[in-house]
Design a protein around this motif. Structure first.
Motif, mmCIF file in Angstrom:
data_model
loop_
_atom_site.group_PDB
_atom_site.id
_atom_site.type_symbol
_atom_site.label_atom_id
_atom_site.label_comp_id
_atom_site.label_asym_id
_atom_site.label_seq_id
_atom_site.Cartn_x
_atom_site.Cartn_y
_atom_site.Cartn_z
ATOM 1 N N UNK A 96 44.927 11.435 -38.755
ATOM 2 C CA UNK A 96 44.941 12.875 -38.486
ATOM 3 C C UNK A 96 43.575 13.525 -38.705
ATOM 4 N N UNK A 97 42.543 12.701 -38.790
ATOM 5 C CA UNK A 97 41.180 13.195 -38.959
ATOM 6 C C UNK A 97 40.283 12.704 -37.828
ATOM 7 N N UNK A 98 40.845 12.599 -36.617
ATOM 8 C CA UNK A 98 40.122 12.017 -35.495
ATOM 9 C C UNK A 98 39.188 12.960 -34.761
ATOM 10 N N UNK A 99 39.327 14.249 -34.986
ATOM 11 C CA UNK A 99 38.457 15.204 -34.291
ATOM 12 C C UNK A 99 38.189 16.395 -35.205
ATOM 13 N N UNK A 100 37.138 17.111 -34.866
ATOM 14 C CA UNK A 100 36.809 18.324 -35.624
ATOM 15 C C UNK A 100 37.958 19.312 -35.528
#
Length: 150
Positions: A96-100
């Motif tokens: 769940x931290x794949x994009x800004x």
């Protein structure tokens, strides 16, 4: 002298089989308190009674405060019963931290929770993991934690 509390998530498998027995063992080891992380079939009221009978404090609790407003209210009600002063956001999965944008969305949810937690006289904490400190190309060679701080 500082007080020492045990994070109950570390003994979650044992708690699922014998909650009261494990809590009694923890108290017998000399811990001053516990950080709650689920009730494993116990009611919050019975857990609080058990903790009180063993002179265990509950300074903090892992809570579902960033899911939605209803979950947050229920979690904060439970924390109040336990006497917790700190509400802990325990986990956001590493994928769940794949994009800004994803990280920013988590920050929005955390900030929304902060208002409700603060209104209850509690403090909000975030339980970090290694992946929040791993820089990725998708995040512009930054870590999720750096973006969260921004």
């Amino acid at each position: 002298m500082p007080q020492i509390a045990l994070q109950l998530y570390t003994v979650r498998d044992a708690l699922a089989h014998d909650y009261q027995g494990i809590i009694r063992q923890i108290a017998g080891m000399g811990y001053d308190g516990v950080e709650a992380a689920g009730m494993y079939g116990e009611s919050v009221q019975s857990a609080r009674a058990l903790f009180d009978s063993l002179n265990l404090t509950v300074p903090s609790a892992h809570l579902r405060v960033i899911d939605d407003a209803d979950s947050r209210k229920h979690a904060l009600d439970d924390a109040a019963v336990l006497g917790a002063r700190y509400a802990v956001v325990p986990f956001i999965p590493p994928d769940q931290f794949g994009s800004v944008e994803q990280v920013a969305g988590h920050c929005d949810r955390i900030n929304a929770a902060l208002a409700d937690v603060s209104a209850r006289g509690m403090r909000l904490l975030y339980h970090n993991h290694a992946w929040e400190f791993t820089a990725t190309a998708n995040l512009g060679a930054r870590t999720p934690f750096e973006i969260m701080l921004e």
